[in-house]
Design a protein around this motif. Structure first.
Motif, PDB file in Angstrom:
ATOM      1  N   LEU A 120      -6.703  -0.479  -4.012  1.00 61.49           N
ATOM      2  CA  LEU A 120      -5.426  -0.080  -4.433  1.00 61.49           C
ATOM      3  C   LEU A 120      -4.355  -0.566  -3.406  1.00 61.49           C
ATOM      4  O   LEU A 120      -3.234  -0.954  -3.682  1.00 61.49           O
ATOM      5  CB  LEU A 120      -5.333   1.330  -4.368  1.00 61.49           C
ATOM      6  CG  LEU A 120      -6.167   1.822  -5.571  1.00 61.49           C
ATOM      7  CD1 LEU A 120      -5.798   3.500  -5.873  1.00 61.49           C
ATOM      8  CD2 LEU A 120      -5.970   1.317  -7.160  1.00 61.49           C
ATOM      9  N   SER A 121      -4.494  -0.944  -2.146  1.00 67.40           N
ATOM     10  CA  SER A 121      -3.627  -1.044  -0.908  1.00 67.40           C
ATOM     11  C   SER A 121      -3.636  -2.729  -1.068  1.00 67.40           C
ATOM     12  O   SER A 121      -2.837  -3.374  -0.192  1.00 67.40           O
ATOM     13  CB  SER A 121      -4.066  -0.629   0.268  1.00 67.40           C
ATOM     14  OG  SER A 121      -5.328  -1.191   0.766  1.00 67.40           O
ATOM     15  N   ASP A 122      -4.406  -3.263  -1.671  1.00 66.21           N
ATOM     16  CA  ASP A 122      -4.380  -4.835  -1.595  1.00 66.21           C
ATOM     17  C   ASP A 122      -3.254  -5.507  -2.247  1.00 66.21           C
ATOM     18  O   ASP A 122      -2.970  -4.837  -3.620  1.00 66.21           O
ATOM     19  CB  ASP A 122      -5.575  -5.465  -2.461  1.00 66.21           C
ATOM     20  CG  ASP A 122      -5.871  -7.137  -2.348  1.00 66.21           C
ATOM     21  OD1 ASP A 122      -4.642  -7.607  -2.356  1.00 66.21           O
ATOM     22  OD2 ASP A 122      -6.914  -7.258  -2.397  1.00 66.21           O
ATOM     23  N   LEU A 123      -2.364  -6.083  -1.927  1.00 65.04           N
ATOM     24  CA  LEU A 123      -1.163  -6.650  -2.513  1.00 65.04           C
ATOM     25  C   LEU A 123      -1.144  -7.281  -3.900  1.00 65.04           C
ATOM     26  O   LEU A 123      -0.642  -7.266  -4.684  1.00 65.04           O
ATOM     27  CB  LEU A 123      -0.369  -7.469  -1.385  1.00 65.04           C
ATOM     28  CG  LEU A 123       1.001  -7.978  -1.892  1.00 65.04           C
ATOM     29  CD1 LEU A 123       1.977  -6.584  -2.050  1.00 65.04           C
ATOM     30  CD2 LEU A 123       1.862  -8.988  -0.929  1.00 65.04           C
ATOM     31  N   ARG A 124      -2.506  -8.115  -3.987  1.00 61.67           N
ATOM     32  CA  ARG A 124      -2.531  -8.601  -5.004  1.00 61.67           C
ATOM     33  C   ARG A 124      -3.092  -7.633  -6.190  1.00 61.67           C
ATOM     34  O   ARG A 124      -2.463  -7.872  -7.406  1.00 61.67           O
ATOM     35  CB  ARG A 124      -4.028  -9.610  -5.073  1.00 61.67           C
ATOM     36  CG  ARG A 124      -3.766 -10.741  -4.379  1.00 61.67           C
ATOM     37  CD  ARG A 124      -5.135 -11.507  -4.098  1.00 61.67           C
ATOM     38  NE  ARG A 124      -6.371 -10.671  -3.566  1.00 61.67           N
ATOM     39  CZ  ARG A 124      -7.294 -11.195  -3.049  1.00 61.67           C
ATOM     40  NH1 ARG A 124      -7.604 -12.667  -3.007  1.00 61.67           N
ATOM     41  NH2 ARG A 124      -7.951 -10.292  -2.571  1.00 61.67           N
ATOM     42  N   PHE A 125      -3.585  -6.340  -6.085  1.00 62.75           N
ATOM     43  CA  PHE A 125      -3.552  -5.569  -7.032  1.00 62.75           C
ATOM     44  C   PHE A 125      -2.393  -4.798  -7.407  1.00 62.75           C
ATOM     45  O   PHE A 125      -2.102  -4.651  -8.521  1.00 62.75           O
ATOM     46  CB  PHE A 125      -4.731  -4.268  -6.495  1.00 62.75           C
ATOM     47  CG  PHE A 125      -4.882  -3.324  -7.185  1.00 62.75           C
ATOM     48  CD1 PHE A 125      -6.170  -3.318  -8.233  1.00 62.75           C
ATOM     49  CD2 PHE A 125      -4.373  -2.151  -7.393  1.00 62.75           C
ATOM     50  CE1 PHE A 125      -6.549  -2.516  -9.145  1.00 62.75           C
ATOM     51  CE2 PHE A 125      -4.569  -1.081  -8.499  1.00 62.75           C
ATOM     52  CZ  PHE A 125      -5.648  -1.352  -9.204  1.00 62.75           C
ATOM     53  N   VAL A 126      -1.574  -4.652  -6.320  1.00 60.42           N
ATOM     54  CA  VAL A 126      -0.019  -4.041  -6.589  1.00 60.42           C
ATOM     55  C   VAL A 126       0.673  -4.893  -7.596  1.00 60.42           C
ATOM     56  O   VAL A 126       1.250  -4.517  -8.304  1.00 60.42           O
ATOM     57  CB  VAL A 126       0.562  -3.563  -5.131  1.00 60.42           C
ATOM     58  CG1 VAL A 126       1.925  -3.273  -5.600  1.00 60.42           C
ATOM     59  CG2 VAL A 126      -0.338  -2.710  -4.477  1.00 60.42           C
ATOM     60  N   ILE A 127       0.549  -6.153  -7.312  1.00 60.31           N
ATOM     61  CA  ILE A 127       1.589  -7.052  -7.840  1.00 60.31           C
ATOM     62  C   ILE A 127       0.982  -7.376  -9.242  1.00 60.31           C
ATOM     63  O   ILE A 127       1.606  -7.269 -10.347  1.00 60.31           O
ATOM     64  CB  ILE A 127       1.599  -8.612  -7.203  1.00 60.31           C
ATOM     65  CG1 ILE A 127       2.451  -8.506  -6.010  1.00 60.31           C
ATOM     66  CG2 ILE A 127       2.086  -9.428  -8.089  1.00 60.31           C
ATOM     67  CD1 ILE A 127       2.579  -9.548  -5.174  1.00 60.31           C
ATOM     68  N   GLY A 128      -0.654  -7.573  -9.324  1.00 61.01           N
ATOM     69  CA  GLY A 128      -1.070  -7.450 -10.624  1.00 61.01           C
ATOM     70  C   GLY A 128      -0.765  -6.181 -11.525  1.00 61.01           C
ATOM     71  O   GLY A 128      -0.417  -6.212 -12.800  1.00 61.01           O
ATOM     72  N   ALA A 129      -0.992  -4.923 -11.022  1.00 62.34           N
ATOM     73  CA  ALA A 129      -0.553  -3.775 -11.646  1.00 62.34           C
ATOM     74  C   ALA A 129       0.911  -3.927 -12.323  1.00 62.34           C
ATOM     75  O   ALA A 129       1.065  -3.446 -13.394  1.00 62.34           O
ATOM     76  CB  ALA A 129      -0.838  -2.501 -10.696  1.00 62.34           C
ATOM     77  N   PHE A 130       1.743  -4.050 -11.450  1.00 60.44           N
ATOM     78  CA  PHE A 130       3.093  -4.274 -11.734  1.00 60.44           C
ATOM     79  C   PHE A 130       3.539  -5.273 -12.878  1.00 60.44           C
ATOM     80  O   PHE A 130       4.030  -4.874 -13.811  1.00 60.44           O
ATOM     81  CB  PHE A 130       4.111  -4.906 -10.669  1.00 60.44           C
ATOM     82  CG  PHE A 130       5.333  -5.010 -10.977  1.00 60.44           C
ATOM     83  CD1 PHE A 130       6.396  -3.869 -10.999  1.00 60.44           C
ATOM     84  CD2 PHE A 130       5.890  -6.319 -10.624  1.00 60.44           C
ATOM     85  CE1 PHE A 130       7.613  -4.140 -11.369  1.00 60.44           C
ATOM     86  CE2 PHE A 130       7.190  -6.607 -11.134  1.00 60.44           C
ATOM     87  CZ  PHE A 130       8.040  -5.702 -11.269  1.00 60.44           C
ATOM     88  N   LEU A 131       2.815  -6.453 -12.848  1.00 58.88           N
ATOM     89  CA  LEU A 131       3.164  -7.342 -13.890  1.00 58.88           C
ATOM     90  C   LEU A 131       2.249  -7.083 -15.111  1.00 58.88           C
ATOM     91  O   LEU A 131       2.738  -7.108 -16.488  1.00 58.88           O
ATOM     92  CB  LEU A 131       2.663  -8.856 -13.479  1.00 58.88           C
ATOM     93  CG  LEU A 131       3.025  -9.600 -12.230  1.00 58.88           C
ATOM     94  CD1 LEU A 131       2.310 -10.831 -11.823  1.00 58.88           C
ATOM     95  CD2 LEU A 131       4.621  -9.726 -12.473  1.00 58.88           C
TER      96      LEU A 131
END
Lengths: 68, 552
Positions: A4-15
């Motif tokens: 959850l702290s992986d930036l790719r996950f954060v951006i992926g979740a946002f998109l």
């Protein structure tokens, strides 16, 4: 939790969330008028969901969180 | 432009994520280095995207669409001539010295290479420039929100600045950089559908060529004289002013962008940051400039789109992109497009504020006000500077109201500050004989020369404040800005060289790792060609040359 702290996950979740909201907009607001045969909410929904989903998948299936 | 609940929901989701990143990063921000330099531990893919995104602010997204409509495809020179070569030069030649010297900022490199007075002059002028740019971003967003949502100018400024302040205050540079990456995806994906649909409707590039005058669709073909193209610049002004002085001055010495590479994990990643960033950067004109061209063609073809107008009857170029959003996007994706514009503003402003933080804390406060305080003190100063930087930005936002094109204004400012600085760095890194006194007086003279040139020339009613009769009148403010940059660079270069001969240079030992020729250049090169800086740079320059040729 680490994913959850992986930036790719954060951006992926946002998109992905934006993509899902665009699906909602397409179905509730009629998708808007087609321009050149393209309904933009439908187009945008797929674009955001697919890119977002791909980033989540990258984060989940990679060995290490990219920003750790 | 009429927004519905779903549009506001999308904007709300964006704010939640932006602030969420700030809160998340705050837990890991324990020292001044974490807050101001991200602990120098950011991975390559993030630094590369942040490197582009720090320059993908409102000035670029809104200003480039405006310039696309005003000047045509010549605007692409800000990328293919005015960015890529300089970015590659930074990665190949300059980053080994920035990163290898372990300087925490560009001004700190100057104190290592030259002396304290040179660093302080640069730190103060850079700090002023960043808050000025930040204010311009703020102004652009406030105008946008005022026009699109009907909010008052003052409320728009306070609300927007408040959100940027919250996440930069919480997580410092790391928060700003992570958000820049998120904003990059949002901006590209939020605007790309306009380009896709717009090009489809106007008949592709052929349709644009068929409906616009030839100088609007040629990047190089109409630059024999100032009068032969809409930008009002000639070939040598473009090549020297933008292609050399302004672009290298900005991309190689502006701490705002260089900082994104300096926080990489190691030398190899630091050098590759601007080189890898060059690849997406070369395709950005299709996202940010093409909307301007599409808008112009749509209005000429009578397809139901009119260029936005000011009250005085002139075209309001800065509203080209928002007008296009309103024209094409239905509720839903309209919220995404608008959020992309808001993100572009936030990206630009946060980048400026975080660079301002670092320079103020390390190069002004720690150097001159309190030298040996505990680290927690500098962390507190960094956070306090965030608040101060935002407040100054708010004040400067009101200054931007008197200029009709945001890019012109920025070029003017860069000409004053960045152009002479590049001469200082060139001599500092590549000429061992350059001295601190030479660099200092070179910078003073170059900046003064820039101001004087602006004062004795006139363009679109701007400048000419030193004389009743201007020495020269330019076709456009762009041409004037390019000449100012050339003059500033040349004066700084000559004065630095001349003054350096009146002072003994530093010992060779003191210049190790700071000047070419004293130590082998270490770019941290390991692995196959696609991980090495030079081969990647060659590919990038070939691709860029091809793009210039295609749109010649």
């Amino acid at each position: 939790m680490q994913r959850l702290s992986d930036l790719r996950f954060v951006i992926g979740a946002f998109l992905t969330i934006l993509g899902l909201l665009l699906f909602v907009a397409h179905f509730t607001e009629g998708g808007g008028e087609a321009v050149q045969g393209v309904r933009l909410n439908w187009f945008g929904a797929w674009l955001f969901t697919l890119v977002g989903g791909a980033m989540i998948a990258l984060s989940v299936f990679s060995k290490d969180p990219s920003n750790e | 432009m009429k927004l519905t609940a779903i549009d506001y929901l999308i904007i709300g989701v964006y704010f939640v994520f932006v602030l969420g990143i700030g809160f998340f990063v705050k837990r890991r921000t324990k020292s001044s280095s974490d807050f101001l330099m991200s602990g120098r531990s950011v991975p390559l893919w993030i630094t590369a995207l942040a490197f582009i995104s720090a320059n993908l602010g409102a000035q670029e997204v809104i200003g480039m669409a405006a310039s696309g409509a005003k000047y045509g495809i010549m605007t692409s020179h800000f990328y293919w001539l005015g960015a890529i070569p300089a970015m590659l030069f930074l990665g190949v030649f300059m980053m080994p010295f920035y990163y290898g010297s372990r300087a925490r900022s560009v001004p700190e490199y100057l104190v290592l290479r030259f002396d304290e007075k040179t660093r302080t002059f640069n730190a103060i002028s850079f700090a002023a420039m960043t808050v000025f740019s930040s204010g311009v971003s703020l102004y652009a967003l406030a105008i946008l929100l005022q026009t699109v949502l009907g909010w008052s100018f003052n409320v728009s400024i306070l609300l927007s600045a408040g959100i940027v302040m919250a996440y930069t205050f919480l997580g410092g540079l790391t928060s700003a950089v992570y958000n820049e990456v998120l904003q990059f995806f949002l901006i590209v994906m939020g605007i790309a559908p306009i380009v896709y649909i717009g090009l489809h409707q106007v008949g592709g590039w052929e349709g644009i060529v068929a409906n616009l005058d030839a100088p609007m669709t040629h990047a190089w073909g109409y630059m024999a004289t100032e009068a032969s193209n809409p930008m009002g610049v000639n070939l040598w002004q473009m090549a020297l002013g933008l292609g050399f002085v302004l672009s290298f001055g900005y991309w190689c010495t502006d701490f705002l962008v260089v900082q994104r590479a300096m926080i990489a994990r190691n030398m190899s990643a630091a050098c590759r940051t601007p080189v890898l960033a060059a690849f997406p950067k070369m395709f950005l004109p299709f996202i940010v400039i093409f909307p301007g061209l599409i808008a112009l063609v749509l209005s000429k073809m009578g397809l139901g789109f009119e260029m936005p107008m000011k009250a005085d009857g002139r075209v309001d170029y800065d509203l080209t992109l928002p007008s296009l959003l309103a024209h094409y996007y239905p509720s839903g994706i309209l919220g995404v497009g608008l959020t992309a514009l808001i993100a572009s503003f936030m990206s630009g402003m946060a980048g400026n504020v975080t660079a301002f933080n670092t320079v103020w804390t390390y190069d002004i406060y720690q150097a001159h006000i309190r030298k040996d305080a505990p680290d927690s003190h500098y962390l507190a100063v960094g956070r306090a500077t965030t608040v101060v930087g935002i407040l100054i930005s708010i004040a400067t936002a009101y200054l931007a109201r008197s200029f009709n094109n945001i890019m012109d204004l920025l070029q003017l400012v860069f000409g004053f500050v960045n152009a002479p600085l590049f001469a200082t760095f060139m001599l500092g890194m590549f000429w061992k004989r350059a001295t601190g006194t030479g660099a200092f007086w070179g910078l003073i003279s170059g900046t003064t020369a820039a101001a004087i040139t602006h004062g004795v020339t006139l363009a679109e009613g701007k400048g000419g404040w030193l004389t009743a009769q201007p020495v020269h009148e330019f076709q456009s403010t762009m041409g004037q800005a390019f000449l100012i940059a050339i003059v500033a660079w040349t004066v700084c270069f000559i004065v630095t060289v001349v003054f350096s001969f009146f002072e003994n240079p530093k010992n060779a030992k003191d210049l190790e790792g700071l000047v070419y020729g004293f130590t082998p250049v270490d770019r941290g090169v390991v692995g196959p060609w696609y991980r090495r800086v030079v081969p990647l740079s060659i590919i990038a320059i070939v691709c860029t040359a091809a793009l210039n040729f295609i749109f010649w």
